[in-house]
Design a protein around this motif. Structure first.
Motif: not given
Length: 270
Positions: A142-154, A206-211, A259-260, A262-266
């Protein structure tokens, strides 16, 4: 099953089990990850970004209205008589242009969502089987991050470290002005009480991570792999234990991120 040593990428888990109370009434009949932003469900955008980066498989956990999430991606709920392990981990035909998807239907198995750490513990046997290094991406549906890249190098940098988690932090939004974690100049996440931490910036997770799967095993996590009892548990206490041990790193992500919640953020994103 894919060869876990044949790719620099890692599998993923996408969190999609929440009720979305603050989004009501929009989520009374639609699970929050299927709410659309600019014509596309939030969850689908995240999965498509993973596919573009070469992420081979993703496990999606579901709770509230989970049958809609599975059906949207061409994976209806399994028959209720199926064994528990197959309900959670049987690969299914899914929408093209996405990673191969499997589903962990927590509400079907236990009648409720398991929170973040409980849901990961539930999925842990599958995650361990997909990658010999025991590494996986984690993202919220439920997070909007259109420019985030799940890079193999990371993934490769993380694999070469001894860290249990690598987090992407974002500048603090208006709804979380104090932030979540202290980030040191060398990329280490520090405990709030660590020497020098008081003078360093705090940022929002951001709720994005490697674990590493190891974070969800003893001594960090007390839930048995597979979470057979359906225990609910948050992620933050596990992260704070690992931070105190000096085994969590992070970097700042400055691309578009919302972080979407609330209706207002959406509405602001449309």
């Amino acid at each position: 099953m894919p060869d876990p040593t044949s790719s620099p990428q890692a599998p993923a888990m996408v969190l999609a089990a929440g009720r979305g109370e603050r989004m009501r009434p929009l989520t009374d009949h639609t699970p929050k990850p299927l709410l659309t932003v600019r014509g596309q469900p939030l969850l689908q955008g995240t999965l498509a970004a993973m596919a573009r980066a070469g992420v081979p498989q993703a496990l999606v956990n579901t709770g509230w209205l989970g049958e809609q999430i599975g059906a949207h991606f061409g994976a209806p709920l399994p028959p209720r008589g199926m064994p528990e392990a197959l309900q959670a981990h049987t690969p299914r035909e899914t929408t093209s242009g996405l990673p191969a998807l499997v589903f962990s239907h927590e509400a079907l198995d236990f009648g409720h969502a398991l929170e973040t750490a409980g849901g990961i513990a539930r999925a842990l046997p599958w995650l361990q089987a997909q990658d010999a290094r025991g590494i996986f991406w984690l993202a919220a549906g439920d997070v909007f991050a259109p420019q985030f890249a799940f890079e193999a190098a990371a993934v490769q940098r993380f694999a070469a470290s001894d860290d249990l988690a690598h987090l992407w932090l974002v500048p603090n939004p208006a709804h979380n002005p104090r932030g979540d974690f202290v980030l040191a100049p060398d990329g280490r996440v520090l405990a709030d009480e660590a020497p020098g931490a008081a003078g360093l910036p705090r940022h929002t997770y951001s709720t994005l991570g490697l674990f590493r799967c190891a974070l969800f095993l003893a001594p960090w996590c007390a839930i048995a792999p597979g979470n057979p009892q359906g225990e609910s548990a948050p992620l933050a206490p596990l992260l704070r234990r690992a931070i105190a041990a000096g085994r969590v790193s992070a970097e700042l992500f400055t691309g578009d991120w919302t972080d979407v919640g609330t209706p207002e953020r959406l509405a602001a994103l449309q």
